[in-house]
Design a protein around this motif. Structure first.
Motif, short mmCIF file in Angstrom:
data_model
loop_
_atom_site.label_atom_id
_atom_site.label_comp_id
_atom_site.label_asym_id
_atom_site.label_seq_id
_atom_site.Cartn_x
_atom_site.Cartn_y
_atom_site.Cartn_z
N TRP A 186 -0.41 -4.72 -5.46
CA TRP A 186 -0.15 -3.29 -5.23
C TRP A 186 -1.44 -2.50 -5.16
N LYS A 187 -1.58 -1.74 -4.06
CA LYS A 187 -2.64 -0.73 -3.99
C LYS A 187 -1.98 0.64 -3.89
N PRO A 188 -1.93 1.37 -4.98
CA PRO A 188 -1.28 2.67 -4.96
C PRO A 188 -2.18 3.74 -4.34
N ALA A 230 19.65 -0.12 3.96
CA ALA A 230 18.25 -0.28 4.37
C ALA A 230 17.68 1.10 4.66
N PHE A 231 16.49 1.38 4.14
CA PHE A 231 15.87 2.69 4.28
C PHE A 231 14.69 2.59 5.23
N GLY A 232 14.62 3.52 6.18
CA GLY A 232 13.45 3.55 7.05
C GLY A 232 13.75 4.30 8.33
N ILE A 289 0.89 -1.17 0.00
CA ILE A 289 0.00 0.00 0.00
C ILE A 289 0.92 1.21 0.00
N SER A 290 0.82 2.05 -1.04
CA SER A 290 1.83 3.11 -1.17
C SER A 290 1.23 4.51 -1.15
N ALA A 291 2.12 5.48 -0.93
CA ALA A 291 1.74 6.90 -0.79
C ALA A 291 1.84 7.60 -2.14
N PHE A 292 1.25 8.80 -2.21
CA PHE A 292 1.23 9.53 -3.48
C PHE A 292 2.60 10.08 -3.86
N ASN A 293 3.47 10.31 -2.86
CA ASN A 293 4.65 11.15 -3.15
C ASN A 293 5.77 10.42 -3.86
N PHE A 294 5.80 9.10 -3.76
CA PHE A 294 6.72 8.29 -4.56
C PHE A 294 5.90 7.23 -5.28
N ARG A 338 5.32 17.91 14.59
CA ARG A 338 4.48 17.29 13.56
C ARG A 338 5.13 17.35 12.19
N GLU A 339 4.80 16.36 11.36
CA GLU A 339 5.24 16.42 9.96
C GLU A 339 4.19 17.21 9.17
N LEU A 340 4.62 18.35 8.59
CA LEU A 340 3.71 19.06 7.69
C LEU A 340 4.26 18.85 6.28
N GLU A 359 6.40 2.22 6.87
CA GLU A 359 7.30 3.32 6.49
C GLU A 359 6.47 4.59 6.57
N LEU A 360 6.56 5.30 7.69
CA LEU A 360 5.63 6.40 7.95
C LEU A 360 6.34 7.75 7.88
N GLY A 361 5.70 8.74 8.44
CA GLY A 361 6.16 10.12 8.24
C GLY A 361 7.50 10.44 8.89
N ARG A 395 8.74 15.04 0.49
CA ARG A 395 9.43 13.76 0.67
C ARG A 395 9.27 13.40 2.14
N CYS A 396 9.24 12.09 2.42
CA CYS A 396 9.22 11.69 3.83
C CYS A 396 10.51 12.16 4.49
N THR A 397 11.57 12.35 3.69
CA THR A 397 12.86 12.76 4.25
C THR A 397 13.12 14.27 4.10
N THR A 425 3.34 2.22 3.17
CA THR A 425 4.05 3.50 3.16
C THR A 425 3.02 4.61 3.16
N GLY A 426 3.06 5.46 4.16
CA GLY A 426 2.09 6.55 4.22
C GLY A 426 2.21 7.32 5.51
N SER A 427 1.12 7.97 5.88
CA SER A 427 1.17 8.87 7.03
C SER A 427 1.15 8.10 8.35
N GLU A 428 1.61 8.77 9.37
CA GLU A 428 1.63 8.21 10.72
C GLU A 428 0.23 7.81 11.16
P1 NAD Z 1 -1.74 8.38 3.39
O1 NAD Z 1 -1.44 7.77 4.71
O2 NAD Z 1 -2.87 9.33 3.31
O3 NAD Z 1 -2.05 7.21 2.32
C1 NAD Z 1 -1.16 6.17 2.07
C2 NAD Z 1 -1.90 4.98 1.47
O4 NAD Z 1 -2.77 4.42 2.45
C3 NAD Z 1 -2.78 5.31 0.27
O5 NAD Z 1 -2.63 4.29 -0.68
C4 NAD Z 1 -4.17 5.32 0.88
O6 NAD Z 1 -5.20 5.07 -0.06
C5 NAD Z 1 -4.07 4.21 1.88
N1 NAD Z 1 -5.04 4.22 2.98
C6 NAD Z 1 -5.77 5.27 3.45
N2 NAD Z 1 -6.52 4.87 4.52
C7 NAD Z 1 -6.25 3.57 4.71
C8 NAD Z 1 -6.69 2.61 5.67
N3 NAD Z 1 -7.56 2.93 6.63
N4 NAD Z 1 -6.19 1.35 5.61
C9 NAD Z 1 -5.27 1.01 4.66
N5 NAD Z 1 -4.83 1.88 3.72
C10 NAD Z 1 -5.30 3.14 3.74
O7 NAD Z 1 -0.37 9.04 2.88
P2 NAD Z 1 -0.10 9.98 1.63
O8 NAD Z 1 -0.69 11.33 1.90
O9 NAD Z 1 -0.44 9.30 0.36
O10 NAD Z 1 1.50 10.09 1.67
C11 NAD Z 1 2.23 10.97 2.43
C12 NAD Z 1 2.75 10.31 3.69
O11 NAD Z 1 3.54 9.17 3.38
C13 NAD Z 1 3.69 11.23 4.48
O12 NAD Z 1 3.40 11.12 5.85
C14 NAD Z 1 5.07 10.68 4.17
O13 NAD Z 1 6.05 10.98 5.13
C15 NAD Z 1 4.79 9.22 4.09
N6 NAD Z 1 5.85 8.54 3.35
C16 NAD Z 1 6.76 7.80 4.05
C17 NAD Z 1 7.81 7.18 3.39
C18 NAD Z 1 8.83 6.36 4.13
O14 NAD Z 1 9.52 5.60 3.48
N7 NAD Z 1 8.95 6.47 5.43
C19 NAD Z 1 7.93 7.31 1.99
C20 NAD Z 1 6.98 8.06 1.31
C21 NAD Z 1 5.94 8.68 2.01
#
Ligand code: NAD
Length: 513
Positions: free
Chosen positions: A186-188, A468-470, A160-165, A399-401, A265-267, A298-300, A242-245
Motif C-alpha cells: 500500500w502506498k497511501p 462492483a464500484f467504479g 496507490i490510494s487517494a486522500f479522500n478515502f 471538469r471535476e472540481l 478508479e479516477l475522478g 467524494r469521487c461520487t 485510485t486518484g485524479s484523472e
Molecule cells: P491524486 O491523483 O493527486 O493522488 C492519488 C495518489 O497518487 C496519491 O497516493 C499520490 O501520491 C499518487 N501519485 C501522485 N503522482 C503519482 C505518479 N506520477 N505516479 C503514481 N502515483 C502518483 O488524487 P487525490 O487528490 O489524492 O484524490 C482525489 C482524486 O481521487 C479525485 O479525482 C477523486 O475523484 C479520485 N477518487 C476516485 C475514486 C474512485 O473510486 N473512482 C475514489 C476516491 C477518489
C-alpha cells in the motif's frame, strides 16, 4: 488535546519524534524523506512520518514477493479465516479509527466511522468469497477431455490510494487481494499517513498472531516518486490506482507500457436528474448530502443538478433553505455537517472556480466564498455553493472540481437531461428522481446514463460494498469492491485435461504421419 485524544487512542503520539511509515513484515522502518501530517480543521501539525529511501523501496518489494511465495500456498478458506480476524480487530477499533479519519482527512465523524465500517463490510464479503471463488468446468469437444478455468493468485498487488478515502479504498483492495492469495503493498496519499499506519498496525498484529508473513500487507508511505517507482517495477503484477484523472492517465500509460495489469478508479463529475413527479421530500435531502457531504470531496459527489422546469423553483427554494443552515466547523463534533477541505490547494481551486462562475455571469444562489468559522482561522473552510451557469457550453461542466460547488441547469425533456448527464468525459455516478417506470427503464437502459453507477431515487454517493464500484470513460473503467471485482485479483488458468487413451486435436485437425 482534541488531536492528542484521537492519536493516543491508537498509540500514534509521536512525542516530537518521527513515526516510521514503512512496514515490510519484519518490523517498521524507513530512513527516507519525512512527510508531515497536518490537520485540515485547525492547521496544526499532527506528526512527522518517515518514508523509504530508493534502496529500502526495493527491499520492501523483495520482502513482499518473498511473503507471497508462502502465502499463495495457504488455502483460500484459511486466508478467509485470517481476514475474519482482521475484520474483528478493525471492528474493535472502528470508532477510534473513524475519529482519526476525521482528524487527518477532515470528513465528519459519522462519515469517518462509515468509512471504517466499509472496510469491515468488505472483509465480511471476502470471508464469504474465500469459500466461493469458483472457477468453471467447461464441456470439451474432445472425448475424455475436461476443461477447467482455475483462479490462481496473481502476485504482488500495489494499491496507490487517494486522500479522500484514506481507509476504505485500501480496505476494498486488501480484502479481495488477500483472499485471492496475493501480497499487497500500500502506498497511501502522502497527506494521510497516520490512517495508513493505524490500519497497517491492526492488520499486522493479526498476521503475526497467525504466523503469516506481514510482507503480504506491506506499507510504504511517500509521494509521487514512490508511486512512480511502483508503476515502473516489473515485480508489481497489478497496480490498483485510485486518484485524479490527470495522474491516472500517467499511471495507466506507465503500467500498460510494461504490460502490467492496471485497475483505475479516477475522478467523477456526477449528475442528479429530478423529474416533475419526483418525491421532493426524498430528493432534496439526498441532493443536499450528495453535494455538501464530505465537503464535495467524494469521487461520487453531486456536482451537476438537472431540474425539470416544473419543479425547479420549488426544489431550489427547499435546497437553499438547507444550505442556509449548514452546521460548519470541527468535523469531530457530532452536529457538524460541513468540515474543511483537505488542504490549501483545494481552497485555492475552489476560490478560482467561484471567481470563474462570476466571470462567466453565472447566478450564484448560495455561497461562493472562503470561510473562517470562529475558532478555526487556520482551517481550510469554504462555503457550500449553488450556481446556475449561463449556458451548457461552458468548460466548467466538463471538469471535476473537488469542492462543494453544485452547478444547476433546467430542462424540459428527459432526453435532454440524459444527453447532458452523458456529455462529460467522466462516467462515475448518476441518479434520477422519478416515480414513472418509463423514466426508470430509459435511465438504466441502453439509451440511458453511461455511468458505472446508475441510481433511481437514491443519491449519487454512498455506495454499498455489494455491487462492483467504479466508472466508465475517463473515470478509468475500473471496478472494485463487490460484484465480479474479485476476478481481477487472480490470474486465470485455462486447463485442458486429457484422461483418455487418445490425443485428438481440437477442431478435428489431423497431424498424423
Ligand atoms: P491524486 O491523483 O493527486 O493522488 C492519488 C495518489 O497518487 C496519491 O497516493 C499520490 O501520491 C499518487 N501519485 C501522485 N503522482 C503519482 C505518479 N506520477 N505516479 C503514481 N502515483 C502518483 O488524487 P487525490 O487528490 O489524492 O484524490 C482525489 C482524486 O481521487 C479525485 O479525482 C477523486 O475523484 C479520485 N477518487 C476516485 C475514486 C474512485 O473510486 N473512482 C475514489 C476516491 C477518489
Amino acid at each position: 488535546t482534541r488531536a492528542s485524544n484521537v492519536l493516543s487512542a491508537l498509540g500514534l503520539e509521536s512525542q516530537g519524534g518521527v513515526l516510521p511509515g514503512v512496514y515490510t513484515g519484519r518490523g517498521w522502518g524507513g530512513t527516507g524523506n519525512v512527510v508531515a501530517s497536518k490537520c485540515p480543521t485547525t492547521g496544526e501539525h499532527l506528526a512527522d512520518v518517515t518514508t523509504a529511501t530508493p534502496a529500502e523501496f526495493h527491499s520492501v518489494i523483495e520482502r513482499s514477493r518473498e511473503a507471497f511465495h508462502s502465502f499463495r500456498m495457504l488455502p483460500a478458506p484459511r486466508r478467509g479465516e485470517i481476514l475474519r480476524q482482521i475484520r474483528e480487530a478493525l471492528a474493535a477499533k472502528r470508532d477510534s479509527l473513524g475519529a482519526l479519519v476525521s482528524l487527518e482527512m477532515g470528513k465528519i465523524l459519522s462519515e469517518g466511522i462509515g468509512e471504517v465500517q466499509e472496510f469491515i463490510d468488505i472483509c465480511d464479503y471476502a470471508v464469504g468469497l474465500s469459500r466461493m471463488m469458483n472457477g468453471q468446468v467447461i464441456a470439451s469437444e474432445r472425448p475424455g477431455h475436461t476443461i477447467l478455468e482455475v483462479p490462481n493468485p496473481l502476485g504482488l498487488v500495489a494499491v496507490i490510494s487517494a486522500f479522500n478515502f484514506p481507509v476504505a479504498v485500501y480496505g476494498w483492495n486488501l480484502a479481495l487481494s488477500f483472499v485471492a492469495g496475493n501480497a499487497t503493498l500500500w502506498k497511501p496519499a502522502p497527506s494521510t499517513p497516520l490512517c495508513s499506519i493505524a490500519v497497517t498496525r491492526i492488520v499486522a498484529e493479526v498476521l503475526e498472531k497467525n504466523g503469516v508473513d506481514g510482507g503480504v500487507a506491506a506499507l510504504i508511505t511517500g509521494g509521487h516518486e514512490v508511486g512512480e517507482a511502483l508503476c515502473e517495477s516489473e515485480h508489481v503484477t497489478m497496480v490498483s490506482f485510485t486518484g485524479s484523472e490527470h495522474i491516472g492517465a500517467k499511471v495507466g500509460r506507465k503500467v500498460q507500457g510494461r504490460f502490467g495489469k492496471v485497475l483505475l478508479e479516477l475522478g467523477g463529475n456526477n449528475a442528479s436528474i429530478v423529474m416533475p413527479d419526483a418525491d421532493l421530500s426524498l430528493a432534496v435531502p439526498s441532493v443536499f448530502f450528495g453535494a455538501v457531504g464530505t465537503a464535495g470531496q467524494r469521487c461520487t459527489s453531486t456536482r451537476r443538478l438537472y431540474l425539470h422546469r416544473e419543479i425547479a423553483p420549488r426544489f431550489l427554494d427547499a435546497l437553499k433553505k438547507a444550505y442556509a443552515q449548514i452546521p460548519t466547523g470541527d468535523p469531530l463534533v457530532s452536529s457538524t455537517l460541513l468540515g474543511p477541505l483537505h488542504n490549501q490547494n483545494a481552497v485555492k481551486a475552489y476560490h478560482k472556480a467561484a471567481m470563474h462562475l462570476h466571470e462567466v455571469g453565472a447566478e450564484i444562489l448560495v455561497g461562493g466564498k472562503v470561510k473562517h468559522p470562529s475558532g478555526f482561522d487556520q482551517g481550510n473552510f469554504v462555503e457550500a455553493t449553488i450556481a446556475i451557469p449561463p449556458s451548457q457550453d461552458l468548460d466548467l461542466w466538463k471538469r471535476e472540481l473537488f469542492a462543494p460547488i453544485l452547478n444547476v441547469a433546467i430542462f424540459d425533456e428527459l432526453d435532454q437531461a440524459i444527453e447532458w448527464n452523458n456529455s462529460v468525459p467522466q462516467g462515475l455516478s448518476s441518479s434520477i428522481w422519478t416515480k414513472d417506470i418509463r423514466n426508470i427503464g430509459k435511465f438504466i437502459g441502453p439509451s440511458g446514463s453511461d455511468c458505472g453507477i446508475v441510481n433511481v431515487n437514491v443519491g449519487n454517493s454512498g455506495a454499498e460494498i455489494g455491487a462492483a464500484f467504479g466508472g466508465n470513460k475517463r473515470t478509468g473503467w475500473g471496478r472494485e469492491s463487490g460484484g465480479d471485482s474479485w476476478k481481477q485479483y487472480v490470474r486465470w488458468s485455462a486447463c485442458t485435461i486429457n484422461s483418455s487413451n487418445e490425443a485428438p486435436l481440437a477442431q478435428g485437425v489431423n497431424f498424423s504421419l
